[in-house]
Design an enzyme around this catalytic site. Structure first.
Site, PDB file in Angstrom:
ATOM      1  N   HIS A  45       0.653  -1.296   0.069  1.00  0.00           N
ATOM      2  CA  HIS A  45      -0.019  -0.068   0.144  1.00  0.00           C
ATOM      3  C   HIS A  45       0.837   1.562   0.110  1.00  0.00           C
ATOM      4  O   HIS A  45       0.394   2.311   0.375  1.00  0.00           O
ATOM      5  CB  HIS A  45      -0.959  -0.050   1.223  1.00  0.00           C
ATOM      6  CG  HIS A  45      -1.568  -1.292   1.359  1.00  0.00           C
ATOM      7  ND1 HIS A  45      -2.873  -1.573   0.795  1.00  0.00           N
ATOM      8  CD2 HIS A  45      -1.355  -2.461   2.056  1.00  0.00           C
ATOM      9  CE1 HIS A  45      -3.331  -2.822   1.321  1.00  0.00           C
ATOM     10  NE2 HIS A  45      -2.374  -3.400   1.997  1.00  0.00           N
TER      11      HIS A  45
ATOM     12  N   SER B 179      14.195  21.700 -16.686  1.00  0.00           N
ATOM     13  CA  SER B 179      12.877  22.414 -16.898  1.00  0.00           C
ATOM     14  C   SER B 179      13.143  23.837 -17.604  1.00  0.00           C
ATOM     15  O   SER B 179      14.330  24.438 -17.260  1.00  0.00           O
ATOM     16  CB  SER B 179      12.156  22.694 -15.443  1.00  0.00           C
ATOM     17  OG  SER B 179      11.247  23.765 -15.631  1.00  0.00           O
TER      18      SER B 179
ATOM     19  N   GLU C 292       9.069   8.300 -17.273  1.00  0.00           N
ATOM     20  CA  GLU C 292       7.773   9.105 -17.464  1.00  0.00           C
ATOM     21  C   GLU C 292       7.156   8.595 -18.731  1.00  0.00           C
ATOM     22  O   GLU C 292       6.022   8.199 -18.810  1.00  0.00           O
ATOM     23  CB  GLU C 292       7.796  10.508 -17.278  1.00  0.00           C
ATOM     24  CG  GLU C 292       7.592  10.820 -15.769  1.00  0.00           C
ATOM     25  CD  GLU C 292       7.930  12.265 -15.427  1.00  0.00           C
ATOM     26  OE1 GLU C 292       7.627  12.819 -14.477  1.00  0.00           O
ATOM     27  OE2 GLU C 292       8.304  13.046 -16.583  1.00  0.00           O
TER      28      GLU C 292
ATOM     29  N   LYS D  82      15.366  22.039 -11.621  1.00  0.00           N
ATOM     30  CA  LYS D  82      14.686  20.623 -12.010  1.00  0.00           C
ATOM     31  C   LYS D  82      15.670  19.712 -12.613  1.00  0.00           C
ATOM     32  O   LYS D  82      16.384  19.920 -13.486  1.00  0.00           O
ATOM     33  CB  LYS D  82      13.603  20.810 -12.803  1.00  0.00           C
ATOM     34  CG  LYS D  82      12.216  21.427 -12.097  1.00  0.00           C
ATOM     35  CD  LYS D  82      11.730  20.815 -10.813  1.00  0.00           C
ATOM     36  CE  LYS D  82      10.795  19.566 -11.367  1.00  0.00           C
ATOM     37  NZ  LYS D  82       9.729  19.959 -11.975  1.00  0.00           N
TER      38      LYS D  82
END
Ligand code: ARG
Length: 475
Positions: free
Chosen positions: A172, A293, A306, A299
């Site tokens: 979980h 970024s 992804e 970043k």
């Protein structure tokens, strides 16, 4: 591969020559319909497999005396030259000739004359295209199997030095019990082993010859199907002509296996993305696989994992597309089946590109063992070990569970781990607790105690890695 000529073909004025079936038609199809029905823009990708199939068909035709030896050698050299042209990119594909099969046959006839017109004896594009796809898919499966092996090697290489690196195991997404990082990585190696097996099983069903089914009913020519199968390396011939030209279940099975591989990669990606977040800081993925970024200079984004997660949706979509393509088709061949190619090609392309980039990326993943260790110390990951300790001392498991729950609450109130509680505190929950409890409550003790088959104990994990290495080396 090649360019498509938009020019009106030389034979446009002659309806009998313009189309293979032209004699039956009084009005030519409109430009829009021609574009709509043509598949050459994408099925040209099957060209070399189409030629491979034609060469085997022609050889068999000559062996059974349907084609003369002269015709066969003309076909053979004609097709070989066409294959060279295609590989060099000098073959001009013509939209008027609809698909890869008619383009090649027409060029062959232009080159060698009437012998070219005899190639299609005892054959239909229906069994021809089914053969081409199977040849293409067989080759793709072999390539993907090899790629899966490389990915597994990369995962093994990452796991091997981290058998003793302890991280929190989650259920979980909550800290559950400590596990070895290598054990965690080996879970993926297992998934990819099953993916590999699945592909090998599917390969047997892909590797059956449709040729000889002709349009749908078989053919009256005395073809030797087994001979063609042997020439093309097929394991057998399709048993039923109607089935052979119509079903694409082999492609659907493949897409299902491909979707599963992508889903496995997507799960691993999800973990890498989380692990790369500064909240976890478990791993660093090499710069070559991340991007910055355009607005936030600090970043470092995990673009590759992804995108893999995103592309798993695309491949799963192709699987759904093929299932829907098939669902309402009556026997036998229907033009619907022309729609099988783009999803199939895109599945193969997406998967092979993904596996290539992913394997390289896994070689550039850097582990932060202390962040993992630190995280495993938070969240009372050895609480089950305390319960098991009590059970071994005679408490029932249910009572032990309750005792530990209370001890955890106490530690939580004090803001410390179970292992930090003084013995007297622990003993206030159960008199059976003695000084030996501290070795049980350490991460190392917890992990080492799970030494049954499939467990996370370093001794087991080392053995699992060694076994997998052997298996991969043998394959
Ligand atoms: N381009 C067609 C396909 O991809 C080849 C078979 C065409 N057969 C036919 N009867 N129209 O399925």
């Amino acid at each position: 591969m090649g360019k498509i000529s938009k020019e009106i073909s030389m034979t446009q004025d002659d309806p009998l020559q313009n189309k293979t079936w032209s004699g039956r038609f009084s009005v030519p199809v409109s430009e829009a319909v021609k574009q709509y029905t043509a598949s050459v823009s994408f099925d040209q990708r099957l060209a070399l497999h189409d030629i491979q199939g034609s060469l085997a068909h022609a050889r068999m035709l000559s062996e059974v005396g349907i084609l003369s030896t002269q015709d066969f050698s003309a076909i053979e050299s004609g097709l070989t030259t066409i294959a060279d042209d295609i590989q060099r990119g000098t073959f001009t594909w013509n939209l008027d000739d609809e698909d890869v099969h008619l383009n090649i046959e027409k060029r062959l006839t232009e080159r060698i004359g009437d012998a070219g017109k005899r190639l299609h004896t005892g054959r239909s594009r229906n069994d021809q295209v089914a053969t081409d796809i199977r040849l293409y898919l067989r080759e793709s499966i072999d390539h993907i199997c090899q790629q899966l092996r490389f990915l597994q090697q990369a995962l093994l290489a990452l796991a091997e030095p981290h058998v003793d690196t302890i991280m929190p195991g989650f259920t979980h997404l909550q800290v559950a019990q400590p596990v070895s990082l290598a054990h965690h990585l080996m879970a993926y190696v297992e998934m990819f082993s099953r993916d590999h097996q699945r592909l090998l099983e599917i390969r047997h069903r892909v590797n059956q010859l449709p040729l000889g089914a002709a349009a749908l009913a078989g053919t009256s020519y005395p073809l030797r199907r087994e001979r063609v199968a042997e020439l093309l390396g097929f394991e057998g011939v399709c048993n039923n002509s109607l089935d052979a030209v119509s079903d694409r279940d082999f492609a659907i099975e493949f897409c299902s296996a491909a979707a599963l591989i992508m889903i496995h990669l997507s799960r691993l990606s999800e973990e890498l993305i989380l692990w790369m977040s500064p909240r976890f800081a478990f791993v660093r993925i090499g710069d070559a696989f991340c991007t910055g970024s355009s607005i936030m200079p600090q970043k470092r984004n995990p673009d590759v994992p992804e995108l893999v997660r995103g592309k798993s949706g695309r491949v799963t979509g192709h699987l759904m597309g093929l299932l829907m393509l098939m669902k309402a088709q009556p026997l036998a061949y229907n033009k619907d089946n022309q729609e099988d190619k783009e999803p199939l090609f895109d599945t193969v392309d997406t998967l092979t590109q993904t596996l290539r980039v992913y394997t390289d990326m896994m070689r550039d993943v850097h582990i932060n063992p202390s962040a993992m260790n630190q995280a495993a110390r938070e969240g009372f990951s050895t609480a089950t070990d305390l319960a098991d300790y009590l059970v071994k001392k005679g408490t029932t498991f249910r009572d032990a569970h309750e005792i530990v729950a209370r001890a955890v609450r106490h530690a939580e109130d004090l803001g410390c781990d179970l292992a930090d509680l003084p013995l007297t505190d622990l003993q206030s929950f159960s008199a059976s607790i003695e000084n030996d409890i501290y070795s049980v409550l350490t991460l190392e003790g917890s992990v080492a105690s799970r030494h049954l088959i499939g467990g996370t104990a370093p001794s087991r994990v080392r053995a699992a890695i060694a076994r997998k290495r052997l298996e991969l080396d043998r394959a």
